[in-house]
Structure formats: structure tokens, C-alpha cells
Design a protein around this motif. Structure first.
Motif, PDB file in Angstrom:
ATOM      1  N   LYS A 184      -5.893  63.150  -5.479  1.00  0.00           N
ATOM      2  CA  LYS A 184      -7.180  63.806  -5.283  1.00  0.00           C
ATOM      3  C   LYS A 184      -7.370  64.168  -3.817  1.00  0.00           C
ATOM      4  CE  LYS A 184     -12.180  63.005  -5.529  1.00  0.00           C
ATOM      5  NZ  LYS A 184     -13.255  62.065  -5.927  1.00  0.00           N
ATOM      6  N   THR A 185      -7.898  65.361  -3.572  1.00  0.00           N
ATOM      7  CA  THR A 185      -8.265  65.767  -2.216  1.00  0.00           C
ATOM      8  C   THR A 185      -9.754  65.528  -2.032  1.00  0.00           C
ATOM      9  OG1 THR A 185      -6.531  67.470  -2.138  1.00  0.00           O
ATOM     10  CG2 THR A 185      -8.335  67.657  -0.555  1.00  0.00           C
ATOM     11  N   PHE A 186     -10.103  64.707  -1.052  1.00  0.00           N
ATOM     12  CA  PHE A 186     -11.507  64.424  -0.739  1.00  0.00           C
ATOM     13  C   PHE A 186     -11.979  65.441   0.303  1.00  0.00           C
ATOM     14  CE2 PHE A 186      -9.689  60.557  -2.332  1.00  0.00           C
ATOM     15  CZ  PHE A 186     -10.698  59.951  -3.067  1.00  0.00           C
ATOM     16  N   ARG A 187     -13.098  66.105   0.039  1.00  0.00           N
ATOM     17  CA  ARG A 187     -13.598  67.138   0.943  1.00  0.00           C
ATOM     18  C   ARG A 187     -15.068  66.895   1.275  1.00  0.00           C
ATOM     19  NH1 ARG A 187     -10.233  70.366  -2.522  1.00  0.00           N
ATOM     20  NH2 ARG A 187      -8.547  71.355  -1.339  1.00  0.00           N
ATOM     21  N   GLY A 188     -15.416  67.134   2.543  1.00  0.00           N
ATOM     22  CA  GLY A 188     -16.800  67.020   2.973  1.00  0.00           C
ATOM     23  C   GLY A 188     -17.143  65.623   3.438  1.00  0.00           C
ATOM     24  N   GLU A 189     -18.013  65.557   4.458  1.00  0.00           N
ATOM     25  CA  GLU A 189     -18.319  64.251   5.059  1.00  0.00           C
ATOM     26  C   GLU A 189     -18.994  63.297   4.068  1.00  0.00           C
ATOM     27  OE1 GLU A 189     -22.490  65.586   7.281  1.00  0.00           O
ATOM     28  OE2 GLU A 189     -20.641  65.470   8.442  1.00  0.00           O
ATOM     29  N   GLY A 196     -24.133  54.551   3.800  1.00  0.00           N
ATOM     30  CA  GLY A 196     -24.979  55.620   4.326  1.00  0.00           C
ATOM     31  C   GLY A 196     -24.504  56.227   5.627  1.00  0.00           C
ATOM     32  N   LYS A 197     -23.365  55.777   6.169  1.00  0.00           N
ATOM     33  CA  LYS A 197     -22.848  56.305   7.424  1.00  0.00           C
ATOM     34  C   LYS A 197     -21.498  56.981   7.190  1.00  0.00           C
ATOM     35  CE  LYS A 197     -25.030  52.929  10.515  1.00  0.00           C
ATOM     36  NZ  LYS A 197     -24.774  51.915  11.592  1.00  0.00           N
TER      37      LYS A 197
END
Length: 231
Positions: A184-189, A196-197
Motif C-alpha cells: 500500500k502507498t500511504f499519501r498525505g500527512e 493527532g500529530k
């Protein structure tokens, strides 16, 4: 060899430390913080940055400004180089942070309305569309703008990452004609958050690997561009 001067022992000064009443405010000092953790990653969004020419390796492994023409996936031929960017944020928290490598190719891409990433970079630097239609001329014009200088443009970044060991296995299997699941490619902060950080790290539940999010360049604009205010 000269002897090193030793610091003076000051009993009065040490005694005064016991009487100090100043305290850090809770929001400033975290006694449970992990001081070995890497600094916060570059946040998603628009940043002013200097473009750096990295170049590309030819078939013999020699690093050159650019290579080509050569096949690129199912594209018959293209010219190719790589750049990255260093954020310019004087006095700010993001100053000096560097993006991941960005592929600059001369073939038209459907996701860019049939423009190329080479034309995208050229327009970001000059503010003008890239002239002419020949791929060789396009890569030459881009190199002219990058050679020996680091032009400042606006870049849009997004954290991205995937399990490295699993990715290497996938690529090796693909090369040998073996079918295996792509990591899986994880994208976005938002994919790299903990409590929560934004930490820039996440555990891939399918592989158990720690995935590090790296800032990828997803768009470039000229210096005259006014980025939207991040909400």
C-alpha cells in the motif's frame, strides 16, 4: 601537545541551582518527549523552494545531466532527468528541508492535460510555456534553466511512502514474472499521524513495517503564484 584547560568547580553556583524557582510552561516542555525522534516532516501544501538539478544515470551507471531517448514504461522514448527542492523559509521551521526526488520527463502525461513534467518545470521557472515541440529541445531548455543555478519557485508537496522491504520483494517478483501483492502507498500527512500529530511515520498493518513519509513534489508554479491560504 598543549593541555586542555579544565572548567572551574564553583560550589556557590551549584548551590544557587537548588534555589531556582523558574519552571518551563507545560506547552513548551515535554519531559516525556522522544528526543531521538526525527524533526517534524515538511507539511503538505505550498512552499517556496530552490530547485536542484540531480541528473540521471545512463545504462552504464554514469551520472549525467540527463539521459535519453530511451523507453519509459510503455512510452516509446523520452528524455529524463531528476531534480529535488530545498525549501526557502528564512527564520521559519521549514527552512532548508528537502523534498524527495522528482522525475522530469519529456513525454506528455494525461494527468497533466497532456503536458510533460519537463514543460511544468520550465513554466514554473520562467513563467512561460515551453517553446517548440521536440522532446530533445525541451530537456535542453530545462537544463539551461537549472545548470549552475537554483531557481526559486513554488512547489506543492505531499507526504508519501510505502513499506520498503515489501516493495523490494514486489519489484524482484515482478522482474521474475511472479505475481505478488503490491504494498500500500500511504499519501498525505493525515496518513502519517499519531495522537493527532503529524509524525511522518506509520506502521503498515499488512507488513508490520514502519513506513516513512517523504515530501513528494506534486505541482510547481512560478514565483508570481499566490498560493491559497491553508485552513
Amino acid at each position: 601537545m598543549p593541555t586542555q584547560e579544565q572548567p572551574m568547580y564553583d560550589e556557590t553556583f551549584l548551590a544557587s541551582l537548588e534555589n531556582d524557582t523558574d519552571e518551563f510552561t507545560p506547552e513548551v516542555f515535554d519531559k516525556d518527549a522522544d528526543y531521538a525522534a526525527p524533526p517534524p516532516p515538511l507539511p503538505d501544501g505550498w512552499h517556496q523552494a530552490k530547485l536542484n538539478l540531480i541528473g540521471a544515470k545512463d545504462g552504464e551507471g554514469t551520472l549525467k545531466e540527463a539521459v535519453g531517448p530511451r523507453p519509459w514504461g510503455n512510452i516509446p522514448s523520452t528524455y529524463f532527468t531528476q531534480i529535488d527542492a530545498t525549501v526557502v523559509d528564512p527564520g521559519g521551521a521549514q527552512d532548508g528541508k528537502r523534498t524527495n526526488r522528482f522525475n522530469v520527463t519529456t513525454h506528455p502525461e494525461e494527468r497533466r492535460n497532456n503536458a510533460s513534467s519537463a514543460s511544468l518545470v520550465y513554466k514554473a521557472i520562467t513563467g512561460n510555456p515551453i517553446p517548440g515541440l521536440k522532446p530533445a529541445a525541451h530537456i535542453g531548455l530545462v537544463l539551461d534553466q537549472l545548470r549552475g543555478q537554483s531557481p526559486i519557485v513554488w512547489i506543492k508537496t505531499q507526504l508519501e511512502g510505502e513499506a520498503q522491504e515489501a516493495s523490494q520483494v514486489f519489484q524482484a517478483n515482478k522482474k521474475n514474472g511472479i505475481t505478488s501483492p503490491k504494498p500500500k502507498t500511504f499519501r498525505g500527512e493525515k496518513s502519517f499521524m499519531e495522537n493527532g500529530k503529524v509524525t511522518g511515520r506509520v506502521v503498515d498493518p499488512a507488513t508490520g513495517e514502519i513506513v516513512v513519509g517523504r515530501p513528494m513534489i506534486v505541482d510547481l508554479k512560478p514565483q508570481s503564484f499566490v498560493p491559497p491560504v491553508k485552513k
